[in-house]
Design an enzyme around this catalytic site. Sequence first.
Site, PDB file in Angstrom:
ATOM      1  N   HIS A 140       0.840  -1.212   0.000  1.00 46.16           N
ATOM      2  CA  HIS A 140       0.000   0.000   0.000  1.00 46.16           C
ATOM      3  C   HIS A 140       0.874   1.261   0.000  1.00 46.16           C
ATOM      4  O   HIS A 140       0.715   2.139  -0.841  1.00 46.16           O
ATOM      5  CB  HIS A 140      -0.919  -0.030   1.232  1.00 46.16           C
ATOM      6  CG  HIS A 140      -1.766   1.203   1.413  1.00 46.16           C
ATOM      7  ND1 HIS A 140      -3.142   1.157   1.425  1.00 46.16           N
ATOM      8  CD2 HIS A 140      -1.436   2.511   1.591  1.00 46.16           C
ATOM      9  CE1 HIS A 140      -3.613   2.385   1.586  1.00 46.16           C
ATOM     10  NE2 HIS A 140      -2.605   3.228   1.706  1.00 46.16           N
ATOM     11  N   GLU A 141       1.815   1.314   0.922  1.00 50.63           N
ATOM     12  CA  GLU A 141       2.622   2.538   1.071  1.00 50.63           C
ATOM     13  C   GLU A 141       3.591   2.698  -0.101  1.00 50.63           C
ATOM     14  O   GLU A 141       3.909   3.817  -0.495  1.00 50.63           O
ATOM     15  CB  GLU A 141       3.375   2.535   2.412  1.00 50.63           C
ATOM     16  CG  GLU A 141       2.514   2.270   3.658  1.00 50.63           C
ATOM     17  CD  GLU A 141       1.291   3.169   3.823  1.00 50.63           C
ATOM     18  OE1 GLU A 141       1.235   4.233   3.170  1.00 50.63           O
ATOM     19  OE2 GLU A 141       0.384   2.805   4.613  1.00 50.63           O
ATOM     20  N   HIS A 144       1.994   4.553  -2.862  1.00 51.75           N
ATOM     21  CA  HIS A 144       2.082   6.012  -2.641  1.00 51.75           C
ATOM     22  C   HIS A 144       3.457   6.531  -3.073  1.00 51.75           C
ATOM     23  O   HIS A 144       3.566   7.592  -3.690  1.00 51.75           O
ATOM     24  CB  HIS A 144       1.868   6.358  -1.162  1.00 51.75           C
ATOM     25  CG  HIS A 144       0.464   6.153  -0.672  1.00 51.75           C
ATOM     26  ND1 HIS A 144      -0.643   6.384  -1.457  1.00 51.75           N
ATOM     27  CD2 HIS A 144      -0.020   5.754   0.537  1.00 51.75           C
ATOM     28  CE1 HIS A 144      -1.746   6.120  -0.744  1.00 51.75           C
ATOM     29  NE2 HIS A 144      -1.390   5.736   0.455  1.00 51.75           N
TER      30      HIS A 144
END
Length: 241
Positions: A140-141, A144
Amino acid sequence: MDTTSQEEKGKAEFKKTCDGYINQGLQSNPTIQFLIQNLVDMGCPPPAGFMRCLDCEGKPVSGGFGMLQEDSMEKSSSSSLKGERSNFRDKPDCTRPRQDILDQFQREKDGKSKLSLRPEIYICQEHVAGPQHANTILAHELIHAIDMCRSKMDPLHNCMHLACTEIRAENLSGECNMSWEFMRGKLDGWLGHGQKCVRRRAIDSVRANPNCTKNAAAYVDAAMERCYKDTFPFERHPNQA
Ligand SMILES: [Zn+2]
């Protein structure tokens, strides 16, 4: 042993376990490796310590991207902000009082300072349930990080940018795939479920930014169609057959 040192020992134990998950992910998880290789290829190689395990002090958060930086715009830099930039914080922003963060955003609105995000990934060491959970958080990160690298994205001040990267991160990390087994055979229902889950989680994440709290759902809805189908750097959704 007194309570404090027992608590410290507990924290050290969490940290050790969590650090182990990160190392394991780096060494053997194809998705993590693929995303990091893409960062390297895109010209944004992650510096040492880019991914860390932190104590989130019980806040209901599993991990995060970026540490808030505040640069004073005032001529005299003798304010309380002095030095904050250079401090290497060992606590994620979510452990600070909400009012602290709101004040910071207000100072920027008043033209007194400028906020930016230092790109960095953390896992809340006390909340990570196991290696698979750690990998999902990291994926997920890392999405980003990829979005920060690929465009002049400004998720602090542009709520559409934030909505888009949250939709992509929720969608591509597999966080919404939990009910895959349960829904097997009902592909339409599953796709609908997946998108609903992505929407709900993305709205929660967008809300956390004081600049975007008010219209979080509208931002996510406006960005959904374009960003849900944007699977970069994967050729297609990594968890979909
Ligand atoms: Zn996110």
